[in-house]
Write a protein that holds these residues in place. Structure first.
Motif, mmCIF file in Angstrom:
data_model
loop_
_atom_site.group_PDB
_atom_site.id
_atom_site.type_symbol
_atom_site.label_atom_id
_atom_site.label_comp_id
_atom_site.label_asym_id
_atom_site.label_seq_id
_atom_site.Cartn_x
_atom_site.Cartn_y
_atom_site.Cartn_z
ATOM 1 N N GLY A 38 15.041 -0.918 12.083
ATOM 2 C CA GLY A 38 16.326 -1.019 11.116
ATOM 3 C C GLY A 38 16.212 -2.455 10.260
ATOM 4 N N GLU A 39 15.234 -3.214 10.636
ATOM 5 C CA GLU A 39 15.256 -4.465 9.605
ATOM 6 C C GLU A 39 13.935 -4.593 8.921
ATOM 7 O OE1 GLU A 39 15.893 -7.867 12.065
ATOM 8 O OE2 GLU A 39 17.709 -6.988 13.033
ATOM 9 N N ARG A 40 13.192 -3.567 8.974
ATOM 10 C CA ARG A 40 11.663 -3.447 8.764
ATOM 11 C C ARG A 40 11.499 -3.445 7.007
ATOM 12 N NH1 ARG A 40 10.202 0.908 13.261
ATOM 13 N NH2 ARG A 40 10.085 -0.167 14.995
ATOM 14 N N TYR A 41 12.422 -2.833 6.537
ATOM 15 C CA TYR A 41 12.490 -2.783 5.243
ATOM 16 C C TYR A 41 13.733 -3.367 4.673
ATOM 17 C CZ TYR A 41 8.310 0.108 5.633
ATOM 18 O OH TYR A 41 7.295 0.703 5.908
ATOM 19 N N ALA A 42 14.193 -4.535 5.259
ATOM 20 C CA ALA A 42 15.641 -4.659 5.293
ATOM 21 C C ALA A 42 16.129 -5.266 3.746
ATOM 22 C CB ALA A 42 15.751 -6.132 6.125
ATOM 23 N N ARG A 43 15.088 -5.527 3.018
ATOM 24 C CA ARG A 43 15.414 -5.962 1.533
ATOM 25 C C ARG A 43 16.352 -4.982 0.863
ATOM 26 N NH1 ARG A 43 9.984 -8.967 0.340
ATOM 27 N NH2 ARG A 43 9.677 -8.837 2.421
ATOM 28 N N GLY A 44 15.873 -3.337 1.236
ATOM 29 C CA GLY A 44 16.457 -2.516 0.598
ATOM 30 C C GLY A 44 17.667 -2.250 0.914
ATOM 31 N N ARG B 15 -12.740 -0.792 19.919
ATOM 32 C CA ARG B 15 -11.691 0.043 19.637
ATOM 33 C C ARG B 15 -10.984 -0.390 18.264
ATOM 34 N NH1 ARG B 15 -9.702 2.074 25.335
ATOM 35 N NH2 ARG B 15 -8.710 -0.212 25.446
ATOM 36 N N TYR B 16 -10.755 0.378 17.647
ATOM 37 C CA TYR B 16 -10.024 0.149 16.337
ATOM 38 C C TYR B 16 -8.445 0.843 16.512
ATOM 39 C CZ TYR B 16 -14.695 -0.788 14.496
ATOM 40 O OH TYR B 16 -15.846 -1.264 14.383
ATOM 41 N N ARG B 17 -7.699 0.084 15.729
ATOM 42 C CA ARG B 17 -6.200 0.784 15.575
ATOM 43 C C ARG B 17 -5.713 0.246 14.346
ATOM 44 N NH1 ARG B 17 -1.879 -1.890 18.714
ATOM 45 N NH2 ARG B 17 -2.431 -4.029 18.969
ATOM 46 N N THR B 18 -4.826 0.972 13.880
ATOM 47 C CA THR B 18 -4.021 0.782 12.521
ATOM 48 C C THR B 18 -2.848 0.023 13.141
ATOM 49 O OG1 THR B 18 -3.422 2.954 12.199
ATOM 50 C CG2 THR B 18 -5.084 2.088 10.896
ATOM 51 N N HIS B 19 -2.361 -1.088 12.441
ATOM 52 C CA HIS B 19 -0.968 -1.272 12.599
ATOM 53 C C HIS B 19 -0.176 -1.600 11.548
ATOM 54 C CE1 HIS B 19 1.762 -4.109 15.136
ATOM 55 N NE2 HIS B 19 1.706 -4.721 13.958
ATOM 56 N N PRO B 20 0.974 -0.859 11.310
ATOM 57 C CA PRO B 20 1.740 -1.141 9.771
ATOM 58 C C PRO B 20 2.397 -2.657 10.107
ATOM 59 C CG PRO B 20 2.401 0.798 11.217
ATOM 60 C CD PRO B 20 1.626 0.028 12.217
ATOM 61 N N TYR B 21 2.370 -3.365 9.209
ATOM 62 C CA TYR B 21 3.036 -4.651 9.204
ATOM 63 C C TYR B 21 4.526 -4.542 9.356
ATOM 64 C CZ TYR B 21 -1.309 -6.851 7.306
ATOM 65 O OH TYR B 21 -2.639 -7.260 7.345
ATOM 66 N N ALA B 22 4.911 -3.480 8.822
ATOM 67 C CA ALA B 22 6.266 -3.100 9.122
ATOM 68 C C ALA B 22 6.951 -3.085 10.501
ATOM 69 C CB ALA B 22 6.877 -1.946 8.377
ATOM 70 N N LEU B 23 5.843 -2.834 11.361
ATOM 71 C CA LEU B 23 6.597 -2.634 12.674
ATOM 72 C C LEU B 23 6.464 -3.995 13.580
ATOM 73 C CD1 LEU B 23 4.495 0.462 14.507
ATOM 74 C CD2 LEU B 23 6.729 0.153 13.354
ATOM 75 N N VAL C 86 10.388 12.107 -0.172
ATOM 76 C CA VAL C 86 11.331 12.243 -1.563
ATOM 77 C C VAL C 86 11.831 10.758 -1.645
ATOM 78 C CG1 VAL C 86 11.988 14.376 -1.354
ATOM 79 C CG2 VAL C 86 13.158 12.854 -0.127
ATOM 80 N N GLN C 87 11.622 9.777 -0.730
ATOM 81 C CA GLN C 87 11.939 8.416 -1.063
ATOM 82 C C GLN C 87 10.948 7.632 -0.214
ATOM 83 O OE1 GLN C 87 16.097 6.395 -1.304
ATOM 84 N NE2 GLN C 87 15.437 5.815 0.879
ATOM 85 N N ARG C 88 10.850 6.229 -0.925
ATOM 86 C CA ARG C 88 9.988 5.288 -0.079
ATOM 87 C C ARG C 88 10.586 3.900 -0.338
ATOM 88 N NH1 ARG C 88 4.879 6.104 -0.536
ATOM 89 N NH2 ARG C 88 4.850 8.357 -1.195
ATOM 90 N N PRO C 89 10.586 3.053 0.390
ATOM 91 C CA PRO C 89 11.065 1.783 0.509
ATOM 92 C C PRO C 89 10.492 0.846 -0.871
ATOM 93 C CG PRO C 89 10.096 1.646 2.822
ATOM 94 C CD PRO C 89 9.717 3.210 1.738
ATOM 95 N N ALA C 90 11.001 0.144 -1.624
ATOM 96 C CA ALA C 90 10.418 -0.471 -2.728
ATOM 97 C C ALA C 90 9.323 -1.227 -2.460
ATOM 98 C CB ALA C 90 11.745 -1.587 -3.056
ATOM 99 N N GLU C 91 8.999 -2.026 -1.324
ATOM 100 C CA GLU C 91 8.062 -2.505 -0.978
ATOM 101 C C GLU C 91 7.282 -2.093 0.190
ATOM 102 O OE1 GLU C 91 7.775 -6.949 -0.792
ATOM 103 O OE2 GLU C 91 9.219 -6.636 -2.473
ATOM 104 N N MET D 294 0.673 -1.228 -0.056
ATOM 105 C CA MET D 294 0.047 -0.085 0.009
ATOM 106 C C MET D 294 0.891 1.347 0.125
ATOM 107 S SD MET D 294 -2.800 1.172 2.827
ATOM 108 C CE MET D 294 -1.808 2.540 3.356
ATOM 109 N N ARG D 295 0.629 2.150 -1.003
ATOM 110 C CA ARG D 295 1.419 3.372 -0.937
ATOM 111 C C ARG D 295 1.117 4.217 -0.111
ATOM 112 N NH1 ARG D 295 1.466 7.988 -4.001
ATOM 113 N NH2 ARG D 295 3.683 8.871 -4.707
ATOM 114 N N ILE D 296 2.138 4.820 0.869
ATOM 115 C CA ILE D 296 1.573 5.870 1.946
ATOM 116 C C ILE D 296 1.521 7.103 1.280
ATOM 117 C CG2 ILE D 296 2.461 6.829 3.772
ATOM 118 C CD1 ILE D 296 3.438 4.200 4.949
ATOM 119 N N THR D 297 0.666 7.642 1.639
ATOM 120 C CA THR D 297 0.118 8.952 1.305
ATOM 121 C C THR D 297 0.237 10.090 2.258
ATOM 122 O OG1 THR D 297 -2.104 8.562 1.479
ATOM 123 C CG2 THR D 297 -1.157 8.821 -0.574
ATOM 124 N N GLN D 298 1.164 10.672 2.597
ATOM 125 C CA GLN D 298 1.311 11.888 3.587
ATOM 126 C C GLN D 298 2.243 13.037 3.049
ATOM 127 O OE1 GLN D 298 3.867 11.610 7.083
ATOM 128 N NE2 GLN D 298 3.303 9.247 6.971
#
Lengths: 142, 331
Positions: free
Chosen positions: A135-141, A122-130, A100-105, A1-5
């Motif tokens: 430091g290893e969340r987007y380790a592939r890059g 109660r609802y909460r959003t949880h990023p899978y990356a977390l 100006v930069q985002r991880p590949a995936e 999912m592409r983050i928009t902020q």
């Protein structure tokens, strides 16, 4: 999912020339630029890490672009954003901020439901990356 | 290249302004042709017009009018201006010649106008579209070199970022390298400087300045720096006549003039001052005038009574004759 902020978040990725033009606009307005990076994409995470100090007294975007490139080189798999701060009295806030930069995936978020007292939900959003340590969340890059 | 030109540079602006009146419009393209479209090989460009449009002559003329002497410096700067102008016209034909290397080194005694010329140079390069902003960032060793490990690189980079789009003027550049101390952080600053001078030639022009002999030893211990600087310009010392002209220009700017009988005294003063130690060319002339102004003011107050405009603006021989230069024995 592409983050928009931030600004321009619904546009395709800006090229370096387009970033330079935005920076030139910010500098013309007298807004100093700063660069920040993170690997925690949660929308309420407003404390990104600073890449060096904010850059004051610049007149030309080349210097900002140089730092962006160095930050990308050091952290190829993280989010990098550029902030421009308007220090005028009465505004004193970030005037322009964009990624100006985002991880590949970007794995995106899941919705957690939690049952509280009186059958309230109660609802909460949880990023899978977390789920992975910092430091290893987007380790592939990296 | 075309991306760069579109990015607020003068050549692009001028190109699109000049186009409608030129021949290329007859080619049938409706409206404004894109500025990066190369001219056909047969097209002719009026160099005089290009020159007038760049407004470079204003800066060059100001250089001539306001700076006395310095013939070799002026010649070199005119050559650079001509090269940039011709390169711009070549670019309109689509001939890509690469950006010339314009890093420079100004050597000369104190007070020979190195800083002043650097300011003019920044303005000139901006008008000719070589640098985007045309500001001058003037620094010395203190601004580039840090005081502890890890302090130098961010400091140097910050200065370089500030100078981008303009001219970085490093005064007394030979202080950057201290041969006697191997662990001096100056070497680190030089390395970063070299890297940026090489990789980001499009973004800034570096001008080093300093005294001739010390710059020579600086370059001999940093051969990489010497080879990356294309223009080594030497600022000659002023002759007495030139110093006199400088003095007159300075006084005119500050609303003073010499009484007719003061002129020979002033020339004599300069002649004697030149022979004395620590003579700093134009800077010494400025100081001499400052001291004459002091004596002039106290003379007027001591005399009392009424003054008129002439009294307030005219420097008399006594204002210069009171100087130590006249009383001391000539070495």
């Amino acid at each position: 999912m592409r983050i928009t902020q931030g600004t321009f978040s619904y546009l395709p990725e800006l090229s370096d020339e387009e970033i330079a033009k935005q920076v030139a606009y910010a500098l013309d307005q007298g807004w100093p630029c700063s660069i920040e990076f993170t690997d925690d994409p949660h929308p309420r995470n407003s404390y990104w890490e600073m890449w060096g100090l904010p850059m004051f007294d610049l007149t030309d975007p080349a210097g900002v672009l140089m730092e962006i490139k160095e930050c990308r080189k050091a952290y190829p798999g993280r989010y990098v954003r550029l902030n421009a701060y308007d220090a005028r009295y009465g505004r004193q806030t970030t005037a322009l901020s964009f990624i100006v930069q985002r991880p590949a995936e970007e794995p995106g978020f899941r919705l957690d439901r939690e049952e509280a007292g009186d059958r309230r939900i109660r609802y909460r959003t949880h990023p899978y990356a977390l789920d992975r340590p910092e430091g290893e969340r987007y380790a592939r890059g990296e | 290249m075309s991306e760069r030109l579109g990015f607020g540079m003068r050549s692009a602006e001028n190109g699109s302004q000049a186009e409608p009146s030129g021949d290329s419009r007859a080619g049938g393209a409706p409206g404004e042709p894109p500025p990066d479209e190369p001219l056909p090989a047969g097209a002719r460009v009026d160099l005089e017009k290009e020159r007038a449009e760049s407004q470079a002559d204003e800066v060059l003329d100001a250089l001539d009018a306001e700076l006395v002497g310095l013939a070799p410096v002026k010649t070199r700067i005119r050559e650079i201006a001509a090269l940039l102008l011709v390169d711009r016209v070549r670019a309109r034909y689509g001939i890509d010649s690469g950006r010339p290397n314009l890093h420079m080194c100004f050597t000369g005694s104190p007070g020979t106008g190195k800083t002043t010329v650097a300011v003019r140079l920044a303005e000139l390069l901006h008008r000719l579209g070589y640098v985007r902003k045309g500001h001058l960032v003037s620094v010395t060793r203190d601004d580039l070199v840090g005081q502890y490990v890890g302090h130098t690189a961010p400091k140097t980079k910050e200065v370089l970022k500030r100078a981008m789009g303009g001219v970085l003027f490093i005064d007394e550049a030979y202080y950057l390298y201290r041969a006697e101390n191997e662990r001096d952080y100056g070497q680190e600053a030089i390395e970063i400087l070299l890297q940026v001078m090489e990789n980001q030639r499009d973004d800034l022009v570096v001008v080093l300045a300093g005294y001739k002999d010390r710059m020579d030893s600086f370059f001999s211990s940093n051969p990489g720096m010497s080879s990356r600087i294309a223009h080594h310009i030497d600022f000659p010392d002023y002759q007495t006549g030139e110093l006199e002209a400088i003095g007159h220009l300075m006084m005119e700017r500050e609303g003073y003039r010499l009484a007719p009988e003061t002129a020979p005294v002033f020339r004599d003063y300069l002649e004697r001052r030149r022979g004395r130690p620590r003579f700093a060319n134009a800077r010494s002339v400025r100081n001499a005038i400052e001291r004459a102004r002091l004596r002039h003011a106290s003379r007027l107050l001591a005399r009392g009574g009424e003054v008129d405009r002439d009294d307030l603006t005219t420097l008399l021989p006594d204002d210069f004759l009171a100087s130590r230069v006249f009383t001391a024995v000539r070495p």
